[in-house]
Design a protein around this motif. Structure first.
Motif, mmCIF file in Angstrom:
data_model
loop_
_atom_site.group_PDB
_atom_site.id
_atom_site.type_symbol
_atom_site.label_atom_id
_atom_site.label_comp_id
_atom_site.label_asym_id
_atom_site.label_seq_id
_atom_site.Cartn_x
_atom_site.Cartn_y
_atom_site.Cartn_z
ATOM 1 N N THR A 68 0.804 -1.413 0.053
ATOM 2 C CA THR A 68 -0.081 -0.083 0.046
ATOM 3 C C THR A 68 0.660 1.183 -0.107
ATOM 4 O O THR A 68 0.484 2.317 -0.788
ATOM 5 C CB THR A 68 -0.710 0.095 1.380
ATOM 6 N N VAL A 69 1.982 1.469 0.955
ATOM 7 C CA VAL A 69 2.838 2.283 1.224
ATOM 8 C C VAL A 69 3.687 2.401 -0.481
ATOM 9 O O VAL A 69 4.064 4.134 -0.363
ATOM 10 C CB VAL A 69 3.440 2.403 2.116
ATOM 11 N N GLN A 70 3.887 1.616 -0.722
ATOM 12 C CA GLN A 70 4.557 1.691 -2.380
ATOM 13 C C GLN A 70 4.128 1.985 -3.736
ATOM 14 O O GLN A 70 4.318 2.972 -3.901
ATOM 15 C CB GLN A 70 5.312 0.059 -2.602
ATOM 16 N N ALA A 71 2.913 1.212 -3.352
ATOM 17 C CA ALA A 71 1.092 2.120 -4.090
ATOM 18 C C ALA A 71 1.441 3.895 -3.691
ATOM 19 O O ALA A 71 1.426 4.605 -4.945
ATOM 20 C CB ALA A 71 0.290 1.567 -4.101
ATOM 21 N N ARG A 72 1.641 4.476 -2.987
ATOM 22 C CA ARG A 72 1.134 5.691 -1.966
ATOM 23 C C ARG A 72 3.260 6.052 -2.639
ATOM 24 O O ARG A 72 2.507 7.225 -3.705
ATOM 25 C CB ARG A 72 1.466 6.066 -1.370
ATOM 26 N N LEU A 73 3.710 5.718 -2.710
ATOM 27 C CA LEU A 73 4.946 6.364 -3.830
ATOM 28 C C LEU A 73 5.455 6.246 -5.033
ATOM 29 O O LEU A 73 5.240 7.583 -4.951
ATOM 30 C CB LEU A 73 5.870 5.774 -2.974
ATOM 31 N N ARG A 89 4.254 14.290 -8.825
ATOM 32 C CA ARG A 89 5.509 15.486 -8.419
ATOM 33 C C ARG A 89 6.293 15.539 -10.315
ATOM 34 O O ARG A 89 7.095 16.086 -10.400
ATOM 35 C CB ARG A 89 6.634 14.787 -7.848
ATOM 36 N N ASP A 90 6.179 14.109 -11.112
ATOM 37 C CA ASP A 90 7.383 14.644 -12.091
ATOM 38 C C ASP A 90 8.580 15.019 -12.036
ATOM 39 O O ASP A 90 9.597 15.626 -12.579
ATOM 40 C CB ASP A 90 6.580 15.252 -13.536
ATOM 41 N N MET A 130 11.104 9.237 -8.703
ATOM 42 C CA MET A 130 10.356 7.989 -9.941
ATOM 43 C C MET A 130 11.488 6.597 -10.399
ATOM 44 O O MET A 130 10.847 5.636 -9.806
ATOM 45 C CB MET A 130 10.126 9.027 -11.292
ATOM 46 N N ALA A 131 12.309 7.105 -10.170
ATOM 47 C CA ALA A 131 12.915 5.908 -10.376
ATOM 48 C C ALA A 131 13.382 5.475 -9.276
ATOM 49 O O ALA A 131 13.649 3.729 -9.001
ATOM 50 C CB ALA A 131 14.783 6.831 -10.632
ATOM 51 N N ILE A 132 13.503 6.407 -8.040
ATOM 52 C CA ILE A 132 13.598 5.384 -6.193
ATOM 53 C C ILE A 132 12.195 4.520 -6.746
ATOM 54 O O ILE A 132 12.518 3.396 -5.740
ATOM 55 C CB ILE A 132 14.143 6.517 -5.831
#
Length: 696
Positions: free
Chosen positions: A335-340, A347-348, A353-355
């Protein structure tokens, strides 16, 4: 700490009892299989030894009686018969009852225990007092075996004292087998400040000469062998025709043991001193190891033998609660990963995005690993049903063989636990309603022995479980007549074969002419359907009159994290299990007008009924000009669900609903989306059933 050990014993005992049951059922078919006889004996021996160690004295005493009989079987003094298998299965059930009573505080049925013991003693030719009958003792007199000398290295685990085992008791038991020399090795002791006062740093070398065989030696270590390092080597065999000769030299023994290398031995032999003195003085070997080799040399000068090595194995036992906690934490992480990922996209930010992509990859690997840990082969459940088939076929006077396929197919342990009762109902129905009596089968040109086949196979993210029998098959006319009597269908209703067979899942439906202890009350198949649907599964029936019936159950691999299709109606988000989704098509205003008020859509020249979810859930607002139909498969029937928008696939971590929403119709759970909002998971079969009821 004692309670933890007792609980660990109980868990191990339940596993051993399951293995014991399957071994006995196989032994009934192959009574001369020595490997099966050994498995039964070892299971009993382990339960007896561990039970005595952890205070289950009643279990240890009772199990000893069964173990004694199977020791006679193992030594060829007694043959395996159906009566022996029946008594041992009864003893297995009694041991389980004793284990259950230890928790509940219930009284154990001592009369049942006594009856089983009397039966076993009679079978073995023992009197009531446990003494063998004179004529039996004469027949069973064992042939004298030649003695064999074993070299044993016993390295206990560091925590052996914590588990309640005293290694000295094992050594004392070994001395009872014959001539025994024991040497303690102390080179593993750490400095005093590093020593754990509860740890065991000693290991032992034992030279044993016995005529009892290697099995007798292994039986002593049977309930610690998985945790310790145990090596047993045959170093000499002795017979009355042995010629007197010197045993191996000291260097040969140490080289054979692996305690010294060939180069080290050559270096020592190049000196003039005695080998042992040189090895110690040069610091190549500790004095204890040299003394041990000397003890073997001295021992085997009197008795002789040849090498045989046994590998030690190790395993770890983890409580199920810890696995459940791990899977829950992984779910939170998903769930947290989906939020990240969603935040990074908004934020583009290329670096963020790579992280997020790296975290997504690692989370997926962690999710798969955590779910795989909870996977168990379904064969553990299949083995239980062999006993069920055996007992029920005997009760009904039928001859039935159970065959299995795909036992290695893995399912989440939670799914397996919840699947047990539905499968029991299905198998009982196959035995009672499906398989005919032997005389009826022979009259129909069939073999007297019927077959129930249980199979499992992976199919995408689901497992297909099939229960097939070669019995009488379903009587369509009898089902139709009963359906009309019950008011489930009208006399003029035209039903397909699949729809007709699905009537047996109606509550209270039964075609049995008599009520028995097994079936006939109309309770079972409706329970089966509800249980399967609660697992987000489906059930399908095919049958040919006179040839048999096949029931196929489709179940998802896991209940923790599933792949879903995310859809929206207004501002509300919903999830449909992706395994049930066939396709998505558009629904325009013209399509709705052409159906003249009926919820039917034409998809590739086939009419598909659909459920408008906005209307079903009474969601306010106007739908868009073009809606979407998500077409699903439910019990072999295509049904559509109309939504505003189809967003796409989504990894869904299932959250249970609170008590207030527990019985909400059409909703099986919820999940948290990447933006923190909640999406409800739709119960597709329940929605279809509710629509059918409303239509009628």
């Amino acid at each position: 700490m004692i309670d933890l050990h007792r609980q660990a014993f109980k868990e191990e005992a339940y596993e051993l009892l399951a293995e014991l049951e399957s071994s006995l059922l196989e032994l009934e078919e192959r009574p001369d299989d020595q490997d099966l006889i050994g498995r039964v004996f070892r299971a009993m021996h382990t339960i007896k030894g561990s039970g005595s160690m952890f205070g289950f004295d009643d279990i240890a005493s009772f199990t000893h009686e069964v173990e004694t009989v199977f020791d006679m079987v193992r030594n060829g003094k007694l043959t395996v018969t159906s009566r022996l298998v029946n008594l041992t299965l009864a003893a297995r059930d009694q041991i389980r009852a004793m284990l259950d009573a230890a928790d509940s505080g219930a009284e154990t049925d001592l009369q049942a225990s006594a009856g089983i013991i009397v039966g076993l003693r009679e079978l073995a030719g023992f009197g009531a007092g446990g003494q063998a009958a004179p004529e039996r003792r004469e027949e069973a007199a064992p042939q004298k075996k030649d003695p064999v000398t074993y070299r044993i290295r016993f390295v206990p685990p560091r925590d052996i004292f914590i588990t309640g085992t005293n290694p000295l008791n094992l050594l004392a038991e070994m001395k009872e087998l014959g001539t025994c020399t024991v040497v303690a090795q102390t080179d593993g002791f750490p400095p005093l400040e590093e020593m754990d006062p509860e740890g065991c740093y000693v290991y032992w070398d034992v030279i044993l000469t016995t005529d009892q065989g290697e099995n007798a030696v292994r039986d002593i270590f049977i309930f610690v062998e998985d945790d310790c390092d145990l090596k047993i080597e045959v170093v000499a065999e002795h017979s009355r025709y042995d010629e007197q000769q010197d045993y191996k030299k000291l260097g040969e023994i140490l080289l054979e043991r692996g305690d010294i290398t060939p180069d080290e031995m050559k270096a020592v032999l190049s000196r003039q001193k005695r080998f042992g003195e040189l090895a110690v003085s040069e610091g190549i070997l500790p004095e204890g190891k040299v003394n041990s080799a000397l003890a073997e040399q001295k021992h085997v000068k009197e008795v002789r033998q040849e090498k045989q090595v046994a590998d030690a194995s190790s395993s770890i036992r983890v409580p199920a609660e810890r696995l459940d906690l791990l899977v829950n934490l992984v779910g939170e992480m998903v769930t947290v990963q989906a939020r990240l990922s969603q935040t990074a996209a908004l934020r583009d930010d290329a670096e963020l995005m790579a992280i997020a992509e790296e975290v997504e990859r690692l989370t997926a690997e962690l999710r798969d690993s955590a779910l795989n840990i909870r996977m168990l082969p379904i064969g553990s459940t299949f083995s239980k049903f062999k006993r069920l088939v055996r007992d029920l076929s005997a009760e009904l006077g039928k001859q039935i063989e159970m065959t299995t396929e795909g036992e290695e197919t893995e399912l989440d342990k939670t799914v397996i636990e919840k699947l047990n009762d539905p499968l029991v109902h299905l198998i009982r129905n196959s035995i009672d309603h499906g398989i005919e009596l032997p005389e009826a089968r022979e009259a129909a040109g069939k073999p007297a022995r019927g077959t129930v086949h249980l199979a499992a196979v992976h199919s995408g993210d689901s497992v297909l479980i099939t229960i097939a029998d070669d019995g009488a098959g379903l009587d369509k006319e009898a089902i139709r007549t009963k359906g009309i009597e019950r008011g489930i269908i009208s006399a003029s209703a035209e039903l397909s074969e699949k729809e007709l067979f699905n009537l047996i899942f109606a509550p209270g439906f039964s075609t049995a002419k008599t009520v028995s202890s097994i079936s006939g009350r109309g309770v079972g198949m409706d329970v089966v359907k509800r249980a399967i649907e609660a697992l987000r599964g489906s059930i399908d029936i095919t049958s040919v009159r006179g040839q048999g019936t096949r029931i196929t159950v489709k179940i998802p691999l896991t209940l923790a994290i599933i792949e879903s299709l995310l859809v929206k109606i207004g501002n509300d988000a919903f999830m449909l299990p992706l395994a049930m989704v066939d396709e998505c098509v558009e629904l325009t205003r013209e399509d709705v007008a052409r159906s003249h008020g009926r919820n039917l859509a034409r998809v590739r020249e086939h009419l598909v009924p659909y459920i408008p979810l906005r209307r079903h859930f009474r969601i306010a607002g106007a739908p868009p000009e073009i809606e979407q139909i998500v077409i699903t498969q439910v019990n072999g029937m295509r049904v559509g669900f109309v939504v505003d928008h189809v967003i796409g696939e989504h990894q869904t971590v299932i959250k249970s609903l609170g008590r207030a929403y527990k019985d909400t119709e059409g909703i099986s759970g919820a999940t948290i989306l990447g933006d923190g909002s909640v999406a409800l998971i739709l119960d597709v079969p329940q929605l279809v059933q509710a629509a059918e009821v409303a239509q009628n």
